[in-house]
Design an enzyme around this catalytic site. Structure first.
Site, PDB file in Angstrom:
ATOM      1  CE  LYS A  54      -3.916  -2.148   2.255  1.00  0.00           C
ATOM      2  NZ  LYS A  54      -4.516  -2.752   3.566  1.00  0.00           N
ATOM      3  CD  GLN A  98      -3.792  -4.469   6.434  1.00  0.00           C
ATOM      4  OE1 GLN A  98      -3.913  -3.147   5.895  1.00  0.00           O
ATOM      5  NE2 GLN A  98      -3.875  -5.581   6.178  1.00  0.00           N
ATOM      6  CG  ASP A 121     -10.237  -0.459   4.906  1.00  0.00           C
ATOM      7  OD1 ASP A 121     -10.152  -1.081   3.585  1.00  0.00           O
ATOM      8  OD2 ASP A 121      -9.588  -0.357   5.991  1.00  0.00           O
TER       9      ASP A 121
HETATM   10  N1  GUN Z   1      -6.907  -6.804   5.986  1.00  0.00           N
HETATM   11  C1  GUN Z   1      -6.772  -7.370   4.668  1.00  0.00           C
HETATM   12  N2  GUN Z   1      -7.663  -6.802   3.731  1.00  0.00           N
HETATM   13  C2  GUN Z   1      -7.908  -5.474   4.329  1.00  0.00           C
HETATM   14  C3  GUN Z   1      -8.539  -4.468   3.887  1.00  0.00           C
HETATM   15  O1  GUN Z   1      -8.998  -4.310   2.832  1.00  0.00           O
HETATM   16  N3  GUN Z   1      -8.731  -3.225   4.801  1.00  0.00           N
HETATM   17  C4  GUN Z   1      -8.224  -3.499   5.933  1.00  0.00           C
HETATM   18  N4  GUN Z   1      -8.213  -2.413   6.939  1.00  0.00           N
HETATM   19  N5  GUN Z   1      -7.738  -4.457   6.601  1.00  0.00           N
HETATM   20  C5  GUN Z   1      -7.381  -5.605   5.703  1.00  0.00           C
END
Ligand code: GUN
Length: 296
Positions: A54, A98, A121
């Site tokens: 990311k 996350q 998200d």
């Molecule tokens: N963990 C795995 N995929 C995601 C996601 O799309 N967003 C978040 N916040 N955590 C994750």
């Protein structure tokens, strides 16, 4: 029939290029730089890889990336304080905590403390409610990516029968809402649906997000249907580690009209949509027009 392969890797690169072009325009015309803050608590190896990717993608499109890595034993109070400080920071337009979080932290409380306007998200309960009532919201990245690929492939989706296999809050439910928003006739099926094969076989659009390796087989696919495989399952076959989707690719591709592969289908779209959401959040925060083609 041999299905057209929907190349998610190439499509995600196109989306990232669109985001980068818009970010460059914002810098030039408004002196603005969208910023994304990612919070990682603990040392989960898979999460570390996601967060690293990311960060790299955020910087690549010209956005500011703020990484906050906290020890696994971080208290809830400290994490909430960090989220609140990011809410108040005008250089931060998107916040992602996350998941999964260590067990002693209340994920719902933490997610619902993020300013909904910065919730890139789309997990905040306000955004869930806005999406469910057809109002402007932040939309979860994976279903948004699927919607973009479907619109790109089909043009208009109105009137098509869509079956979403999977009822998670992160993919299945928002995916169904988005398809409904585009006037599909939507069925949500899941692992306990009766006559699942028959239900799936009615789908012009079949989205598999059930988390079971290769559960959807060719005999469950309507000839000519578009199959979107959200699954990412690590399995061992013939003594080798392998990544497979929720769809049995070979048998489904023999029947479908179009299909996303795993890897290289939906996966790359998720980060591209995270960047798109951060850009959208920045535009909204500054009263600027939203980027075209990058929102629901
Ligand atoms: N963990 C795995 N995929 C995601 C996601 O799309 N967003 C978040 N916040 N955590 C994750």
């Amino acid at each position: 029939m041999t299905a057209t392969v929907i190349d998610g890797k190439a499509f995600a690169a196109k989306v990232r290029a669109q985001v980068a072009a818009h970010v460059a325009r914002l810098a030039e015309e408004q002196g603005l730089q969208p910023g994304l803050a990612v919070v990682l608590v603990g040392e989960d190896p898979a999460s570390q890889v996601y967060v690293r990717n990311k960060h790299a993608s955020t910087v690549e499109v010209g956005m500011a990336s703020f990484e906050h890595r906290l020890p696994a034993e971080t208290s809830e109070a400290d994490l909430l304080a960090l989220v609140k400080s990011l809410n108040a920071d005008p250089t931060v337009h998107g916040i992602l905590v996350q998941l999964p979080l260590p067990g002693h932290l209340n994920s719902e409380l933490i997610i619902n403390t993020i300013d909904p306007a910065k919730d890139v998200d789309g997990f905040h309960i306000s955004n869930v409610g806005l999406l469910g009532t057809g109002q402007k919201s932040m939309v979860p990245c994976t279903p948004l990516g699927c919607l973009m690929m479907l619109r790109d492939h089909h043009g208009k989706l109105a009137g098509l029968n869509a079956v979403v296999v999977g009822r998670s809050n992160i993919v299945g439910k928002p995916m169904a809402q988005l398809l409904l928003g585009d006037s599909c006739t939507v069925t949500i099926a899941h692992s306990r649906t009766k006559d699942l094969a028959e239900v799936c076989k009615r789908a012009d659009i079949l989205v598999a997000a059930v988390g079971r390796p290769e559960m959807i087989t060719g005999d469950m696919v309507k000839p000519g249907a578009t199959v979107i495989d959200v699954g990412i399952n690590r399995i061992e076959r013939d003594g080798k580690a392998k990544l497979v989707g929720d769809v049995h690719y070979a048998s489904a591709a023999a029947v479908a009209g179009a299909i996303t592969p795993v890897p290289g289908g939906v996966g790359p779209m998720t980060i591209a949509c995270l960047l798109a959401n951060t850009l959208t959040a920045c535009c909204r925060a500054n009263g600027l027009p939203e980027p075209e083609g990058l929102t629901a």
